[in-house]
Design a protein around this motif. Structure first.
Motif, mmCIF file in Angstrom:
data_model
loop_
_atom_site.group_PDB
_atom_site.id
_atom_site.type_symbol
_atom_site.label_atom_id
_atom_site.label_comp_id
_atom_site.label_asym_id
_atom_site.label_seq_id
_atom_site.Cartn_x
_atom_site.Cartn_y
_atom_site.Cartn_z
ATOM 1 N N ASP A 21 14.896 -17.147 2.102
ATOM 2 C CA ASP A 21 15.867 -16.116 1.737
ATOM 3 C C ASP A 21 15.660 -14.913 2.664
ATOM 4 O OD1 ASP A 21 17.328 -14.094 0.574
ATOM 5 O OD2 ASP A 21 16.931 -14.790 -1.465
ATOM 6 N N PRO A 22 16.694 -14.499 3.422
ATOM 7 C CA PRO A 22 16.505 -13.397 4.375
ATOM 8 C C PRO A 22 16.339 -12.029 3.707
ATOM 9 C CG PRO A 22 18.774 -14.164 4.416
ATOM 10 C CD PRO A 22 18.045 -15.068 3.475
ATOM 11 N N SER A 23 16.775 -11.881 2.454
ATOM 12 C CA SER A 23 16.611 -10.570 1.798
ATOM 13 C C SER A 23 15.952 -10.735 0.429
ATOM 14 C CB SER A 23 17.964 -9.864 1.675
ATOM 15 O OG SER A 23 18.901 -10.743 1.095
ATOM 16 N N PRO A 24 14.650 -11.012 0.444
ATOM 17 C CA PRO A 24 13.955 -11.218 -0.837
ATOM 18 C C PRO A 24 13.788 -9.913 -1.611
ATOM 19 C CG PRO A 24 12.402 -11.249 0.980
ATOM 20 C CD PRO A 24 13.756 -11.122 1.597
ATOM 21 N N ALA A 25 13.727 -10.030 -2.943
ATOM 22 C CA ALA A 25 13.563 -8.849 -3.788
ATOM 23 C C ALA A 25 12.120 -8.364 -3.756
ATOM 24 C CB ALA A 25 13.981 -9.175 -5.215
ATOM 25 N N GLU A 26 11.198 -9.300 -3.685
ATOM 26 C CA GLU A 26 9.776 -8.956 -3.687
ATOM 27 C C GLU A 26 9.112 -9.496 -2.430
ATOM 28 O OE1 GLU A 26 7.963 -7.159 -5.838
ATOM 29 O OE2 GLU A 26 9.838 -6.707 -6.867
ATOM 30 N N ARG A 27 8.106 -8.746 -1.960
ATOM 31 C CA ARG A 27 7.326 -9.230 -0.824
ATOM 32 C C ARG A 27 5.851 -9.224 -1.192
ATOM 33 N NH1 ARG A 27 10.152 -9.323 4.156
ATOM 34 N NH2 ARG A 27 12.164 -8.288 3.901
ATOM 35 N N LEU A 28 5.200 -10.360 -0.971
ATOM 36 C CA LEU A 28 3.778 -10.466 -1.289
ATOM 37 C C LEU A 28 3.005 -10.969 -0.080
ATOM 38 C CD1 LEU A 28 4.902 -10.481 -4.266
ATOM 39 C CD2 LEU A 28 3.101 -12.083 -4.783
ATOM 40 N N VAL A 29 1.815 -10.433 0.099
ATOM 41 C CA VAL A 29 0.896 -11.046 1.050
ATOM 42 C C VAL A 29 -0.195 -11.704 0.213
ATOM 43 C CG1 VAL A 29 -0.731 -10.677 2.932
ATOM 44 C CG2 VAL A 29 1.374 -9.335 2.832
ATOM 45 N N VAL A 30 -0.203 -13.029 0.204
ATOM 46 C CA VAL A 30 -1.195 -13.768 -0.576
ATOM 47 C C VAL A 30 -2.289 -14.238 0.377
ATOM 48 C CG1 VAL A 30 -1.604 -15.816 -1.988
ATOM 49 C CG2 VAL A 30 0.461 -14.465 -2.339
ATOM 50 N N THR A 31 -3.519 -13.844 0.065
ATOM 51 C CA THR A 31 -4.636 -14.192 0.941
ATOM 52 C C THR A 31 -5.598 -15.120 0.219
ATOM 53 O OG1 THR A 31 -4.419 -12.016 1.949
ATOM 54 C CG2 THR A 31 -6.436 -13.232 2.427
ATOM 55 N N GLY A 32 -5.950 -16.200 0.896
ATOM 56 C CA GLY A 32 -6.959 -17.106 0.370
ATOM 57 C C GLY A 32 -8.250 -16.891 1.133
ATOM 58 N N PHE A 33 -9.345 -16.918 0.433
ATOM 59 C CA PHE A 33 -10.643 -16.812 1.095
ATOM 60 C C PHE A 33 -11.642 -17.558 0.226
ATOM 61 C CE2 PHE A 33 -9.833 -13.199 -1.560
ATOM 62 C CZ PHE A 33 -10.961 -13.106 -2.341
ATOM 63 N N GLN A 34 -12.795 -17.837 0.770
ATOM 64 C CA GLN A 34 -13.789 -18.568 -0.015
ATOM 65 C C GLN A 34 -14.319 -17.659 -1.124
ATOM 66 O OE1 GLN A 34 -16.075 -19.572 3.464
ATOM 67 N NE2 GLN A 34 -15.804 -21.747 3.089
ATOM 68 N N TRP A 35 -13.989 -17.852 -2.393
ATOM 69 C CA TRP A 35 -13.196 -18.872 -2.982
ATOM 70 C C TRP A 35 -12.279 -18.241 -4.006
ATOM 71 C CZ3 TRP A 35 -18.251 -19.648 -1.510
ATOM 72 C CH2 TRP A 35 -18.474 -20.718 -0.615
ATOM 73 N N GLU A 36 -11.364 -17.458 -3.540
ATOM 74 C CA GLU A 36 -10.420 -16.812 -4.441
ATOM 75 C C GLU A 36 -9.101 -16.530 -3.741
ATOM 76 O OE1 GLU A 36 -9.559 -16.337 -7.265
ATOM 77 O OE2 GLU A 36 -11.374 -16.998 -8.273
ATOM 78 N N TRP A 37 -8.168 -16.038 -4.543
ATOM 79 C CA TRP A 37 -6.884 -15.596 -4.024
ATOM 80 C C TRP A 37 -6.722 -14.113 -4.315
ATOM 81 C CZ3 TRP A 37 -4.283 -19.126 -1.294
ATOM 82 C CH2 TRP A 37 -4.482 -20.481 -1.579
ATOM 83 N N SER A 38 -6.018 -13.420 -3.425
ATOM 84 C CA SER A 38 -5.560 -12.085 -3.782
ATOM 85 C C SER A 38 -4.116 -11.962 -3.325
ATOM 86 C CB SER A 38 -6.437 -10.997 -3.157
ATOM 87 O OG SER A 38 -6.236 -10.973 -1.773
ATOM 88 N N ALA A 39 -3.353 -11.130 -4.035
ATOM 89 C CA ALA A 39 -1.939 -10.960 -3.701
ATOM 90 C C ALA A 39 -1.626 -9.480 -3.625
ATOM 91 C CB ALA A 39 -1.054 -11.630 -4.750
ATOM 92 N N ARG A 40 -1.147 -9.036 -2.468
ATOM 93 C CA ARG A 40 -0.742 -7.646 -2.304
ATOM 94 C C ARG A 40 0.767 -7.575 -2.473
ATOM 95 N NH1 ARG A 40 0.257 -4.295 2.211
ATOM 96 N NH2 ARG A 40 -0.298 -5.946 3.653
ATOM 97 N N TYR A 41 1.201 -6.742 -3.413
ATOM 98 C CA TYR A 41 2.634 -6.510 -3.618
ATOM 99 C C TYR A 41 3.039 -5.417 -2.648
ATOM 100 C CZ TYR A 41 2.608 -9.533 -7.692
ATOM 101 O OH TYR A 41 2.516 -10.636 -8.511
ATOM 102 N N VAL A 42 3.729 -5.805 -1.588
ATOM 103 C CA VAL A 42 3.965 -4.900 -0.453
ATOM 104 C C VAL A 42 4.805 -3.694 -0.852
ATOM 105 C CG1 VAL A 42 4.918 -4.743 1.875
ATOM 106 C CG2 VAL A 42 3.698 -6.809 1.169
ATOM 107 N N ASN A 43 5.923 -3.910 -1.564
ATOM 108 C CA ASN A 43 6.810 -2.788 -1.921
ATOM 109 C C ASN A 43 6.126 -1.842 -2.902
ATOM 110 O OD1 ASN A 43 8.634 -4.256 -0.441
ATOM 111 N ND2 ASN A 43 9.699 -5.074 -2.244
ATOM 112 N N GLU A 44 5.385 -2.421 -3.857
ATOM 113 C CA GLU A 44 4.814 -1.619 -4.942
ATOM 114 C C GLU A 44 3.431 -1.070 -4.600
ATOM 115 O OE1 GLU A 44 5.979 -4.668 -5.195
ATOM 116 O OE2 GLU A 44 7.775 -4.545 -6.453
ATOM 117 N N GLU A 45 2.845 -1.570 -3.513
ATOM 118 C CA GLU A 45 1.551 -1.094 -3.033
ATOM 119 C C GLU A 45 0.433 -1.220 -4.056
ATOM 120 O OE1 GLU A 45 2.496 2.887 -1.404
ATOM 121 O OE2 GLU A 45 2.073 1.916 0.512
ATOM 122 N N PHE A 46 0.239 -2.417 -4.555
ATOM 123 C CA PHE A 46 -0.973 -2.670 -5.321
ATOM 124 C C PHE A 46 -1.374 -4.124 -5.083
ATOM 125 C CE2 PHE A 46 2.246 -4.151 -8.244
ATOM 126 C CZ PHE A 46 1.670 -5.265 -8.823
#
Ligand code: CUA
Length: 363
Positions: A133-158
């Motif tokens: 989708d070229p115009s998504p409502a939400e943007r997330l950066v999801v990072t995987g690392f040994q051994w967990e996930w984290s998700a940054r909500y780009v627009n909301e900054e948390f």
């Protein structure tokens, strides 16, 4: 040699009473073979997004194309087994024939047609799933690392994050809105996999993968890293909650408030210590005295894993006020940090990010 009932029953005259149960058993076997994929396919989930419905549809295309091939091959096998069975006492050679051109043509043309059809349907489905989708409502950066996930909500900054062996990451997404996910890894290859999305994507270090999803069904869904990535790969899980837009907004507000408030704790003077074990700190809040430089002792008990200690103004990571050198586990090192004005700051291990973070209180 002839231990089974097969050749034995051929030797005896077959009466109608004897033939009936055999025929019944054969019919039952054929019915079971045909029915099993049909029944089990009913268990295949449609998933919770438009893309998962696409994948679900492709599954049935493949099933219906595979079924006649399966029946034909198994049928021919049964014919060969039953019709050309070796009779007891018959030692003669079967007829030796070189085959026919017609059979050979069919042998190549049939599979070719199936493969061409599979390719066509497969490519169409993959193209639809890969279309972002070229115009998504939400943007997330999801990072995987040994051994967990984290998700940054780009627009909301948390950022939300799991804590290795303690709790998986919980991420919320609004229903019927499309979300863009940029998938990253900081160490080895992981794989973002939520079975109900009928979709998985690799998190490759140095190569972000971007995709969009638009969940259409409310609910709580479990996810799991699907690429073996080391010792606690099995614990690298996540929880995806698809919620109404209003609930999502509430949750965002909650997360932002919690992030800006931080924890609270008393000052333990100018000497502080942190223990890193199973990719977690032993503290979520550290207090130091105001106006004097501090000394931090990092006891890294994770064998072969690096941790460091960084202080930022806020969890948004705009200004880094201090970064210690890396400590490779097992090992203990002490560093000195700057005197900071009174206030609440944010600390984390820069290697593992928010999964190893907390509040740094001065004064
Ligand atoms: Cu990360 Cu398996």
């Amino acid at each position: 040699m002839h231990a089974g009932p097969g050749p034995d029953s051929n030797a005896r005259p077959a009466t109608p009473e004897r033939r009936a149960p055999i025929r019944l058993r054969r019919t039952a076997t054929v019915v079971a073979i045909v029915a099993t994929p049909l029944f089990t396919s009913g268990c295949v989930k449609q998933g919770i997004s438009g893309k998962s419905v696409e994948v679900h549809g492709l599954f049935f295309v493949i099933l219906w194309l595979a079924l006649p091939v399966f029946l034909f091959v198994e049928g021919m096998l049964l014919v060969a087994v039953l019709k050309f069975r070796r009779r007891a006492g018959d030692e003669s050679m079967p007829p030796q024939i070189p085959g026919s051109r017609r059979a050979l043509t069919a042998f190549f043309a049939g599979p070719l047609a199936v493969v061409v059809l599979l390719l066509a349907f497969g490519e169409v489905a993959v193209a639809r799933v890969d279309r972002n989708d070229p115009s998504p409502a939400e943007r997330l950066v999801v990072t995987g690392f040994q051994w967990e996930w984290s998700a940054r909500y780009v627009n909301e900054e948390f950022t939300v994050s799991g804590r290795t062996l303690k709790q998986p990451m919980t991420m919320e997404l609004p229903v019927d809105a499309s979300t863009e996910i940029e998938l990253r890894s900081t160490d080895v290859i992981h794989e973002f996999y939520v079975p109900d999305l009928l979709f998985m994507k690799n998190a490759v270090p140095g190569h972000p993968n971007v995709f969009t999803i638009r969940p259409t069904k409310l609910g709580t869904y479990r996810g799991q890293c699907a690429q073996y990535c080391g010792l606690w790969h099995s614990k690298m899980t996540l929880i995806l909650k698809v919620v109404p837009q209003a609930d999502f907004s509430d949750w965002v507000t909650q997360q932002k408030t919690a992030a800006s408030a931080g924890g609270s704790c008393r000052s333990s003077g100018s000497k502080i210590s942190l223990v890193a074990k199973t990719i977690s700190w032993d503290k979520t809040c550290i207090g130091v005295a105001v106006g004097v430089p501090f000394q931090i002792t990092i006891d890294n008990q994770d064998k072969g894993i690096d941790h460091d200690f960084a202080i930022y103004d806020t969890p948004k990571l705009k200004h880094r006020l201090y970064l210690s050198p890396k400590v490779t586990g097992p090992g203990t090192k002490t560093f000195s940090g700057p005197a900071l004005p009174a206030g609440k700051y944010y600390f984390q291990c820069d290697v593992h990010g928010p999964a190893m973070s907390g509040t740094f209180v001065v004064g």
